[in-house]
Design a protein around this motif. Structure first.
Motif, mmCIF file in Angstrom:
data_model
loop_
_atom_site.group_PDB
_atom_site.id
_atom_site.type_symbol
_atom_site.label_atom_id
_atom_site.label_comp_id
_atom_site.label_asym_id
_atom_site.label_seq_id
_atom_site.Cartn_x
_atom_site.Cartn_y
_atom_site.Cartn_z
ATOM 1 N N VAL A 151 -1.527 1.965 9.831
ATOM 2 C CA VAL A 151 -2.907 1.500 9.924
ATOM 3 C C VAL A 151 -2.952 0.094 9.329
ATOM 4 O O VAL A 151 -2.548 -0.109 8.178
ATOM 5 N N ALA A 162 -7.873 5.595 8.546
ATOM 6 C CA ALA A 162 -6.670 6.059 7.859
ATOM 7 C C ALA A 162 -6.876 7.450 7.272
ATOM 8 O O ALA A 162 -5.960 8.283 7.275
ATOM 9 N N VAL A 172 1.163 8.099 6.629
ATOM 10 C CA VAL A 172 0.283 7.011 7.060
ATOM 11 C C VAL A 172 0.631 5.792 6.212
ATOM 12 O O VAL A 172 0.431 5.799 4.988
ATOM 13 N N TRP A 174 -0.472 2.413 5.169
ATOM 14 C CA TRP A 174 -1.677 1.572 5.188
ATOM 15 C C TRP A 174 -1.270 0.159 4.797
ATOM 16 O O TRP A 174 -0.950 -0.109 3.639
ATOM 17 N N VAL A 196 -0.103 9.187 2.225
ATOM 18 C CA VAL A 196 -0.506 7.811 2.486
ATOM 19 C C VAL A 196 0.287 6.869 1.584
ATOM 20 O O VAL A 196 0.350 7.066 0.365
#
Length: 319
Positions: A151, A162, A172, A174, A196
């Motif tokens: 993302v 996200a 993920v 970011w 994340v």
């Protein structure tokens, strides 16, 4: 002398909101014309697969779904013209729309131009759009279950998307090259999610891939000369954001501070005789099914407005 093309209902934009409005308006025996500058562009038209539209199989493309919608509206009498709109005049009871082929005049004007205001800024972004590059986690997040995604962006849209992706993806990444705004919501919650990984002070240089789609991205840490490759199956880009397409309104229709056109419960704007539907309203629910709902509501409101009735006429067949 400039040609005047008359209609009861004139719809600017041929996406799902415009198509639904055209269908219901035409079924109400209103002369309906849709002005669509390019049927191949727009949020739905570039969607590779439709997985969350009721009644549509997951292998249907957005362009296929739009064609079905257009054909259905045309079958009930709606007319489509591929033409660019460059201005409007809504000062009188009859609304005017200016195009290269002539001036369109209507009793009811519907704004359905959407919010695909973003432009490609990264190498590979256009090439892999719909094949790993996406602008909508709600639309495409489920395709990346147990896969790695990137993302890119520090705005509120990137943070929200996200969070959606963290429900599906194994990791993920970011990526941000600037700090999120102090007013941004959900930053701490996002960073505390176990899957994340925040890559701050980092630029996304390009999207990489092959014939099958995205394989990763090239990244560069700010202040460093070298770049690195990060393997990923999906890339969700929010670096520039998206704004409703309203430039052709030339200040004649009031906009909210977020750029969206403000409407009442019937989808009518502050200007009597002008409605706005779909992503041009800049609501948080940018889904085809929501846009279609907007179009339906507007068309039924227009029918009531033009026929001077107090109540909405329900559009179904009784047997």
């Amino acid at each position: 002398m400039t040609d005047i093309i008359e209609a009861d209902v004139l719809i600017i934009g041929g996406g799902p909101a415009g198509c639904a409005c055209a269908l219901y308006a035409a079924r109400s025996a209103l002369k309906t014309i849709v002005l669509d500058k390019n049927p191949a562009v727009g949020a739905l038209a570039i969607t590779h697969k439709i997985a969350n539209y009721p009644g549509i199989s997951a292998d249907t493309t957005g362009s296929d779904l739009l064609k079905v919608m257009r054909d259905q509206a045309v079958a009930y009498g709606a007319e489509y013209q591929q033409v660019q709109v460059y201005g409007i005049d809504v000062s009188g009871p009859l609304k005017l729309v200016y195009t290269p082929v002539g001036v369109f005049q209507c009793k009811a004007l519907v704004l359905a131009t959407g919010a695909m205001g973003r432009s490609s800024v990264l190498p590979g972004e256009d090439e892999f759009l719909g094949r790993g590059v996406s602008y909508c986690a709600t639309c495409d997040g489920a395709f990346y279950r147990n896969q790695n995604v990137v993302v890119y962006g520090a705005n509120q849209e990137a943070i929200d998307e996200a969070m959606v992706l963290s429900k599906f993806a194994s990791t993920v990444y970011w990526v941000t090259n600037a700090k999120p705004s102090s007013s941004a919501l959900g930053v701490q919650h996002l960073e505390s999610a176990p899957n994340v990984k925040r890559l701050n002070r980092t630029r996304l240089l390009s999207v990489e891939g092959n014939d099958l789609g995205v394989t990763g991205v090239m990244l560069q840490k700010l202040g460093e000369d070298c770049s690195t490759n990060l393997e990923a199956n999906g890339v969700f880009i929010y670096s520039t954001g998206s704004l409703p397409i309203t430039d052709f309104l030339q200040g004649q229709i009031p906009l909210r501070s977020d750029g969206g056109v403000d409407v009442n419960a019937d989808m009518m704007t502050a200007v009597e005789g002008v409605w706005a539907v779909g992503d041009i309203r800049n609501t948080p629910f940018k889904q085809a099914v929501v846009a279609c709902s907007d179009g339906c509501i507007a068309a039924m409101s227009i029918d009531k407005f033009l026929n001077h009735r107090r109540d909405i006429r329900v559009d179904w067949v009784h047997r």
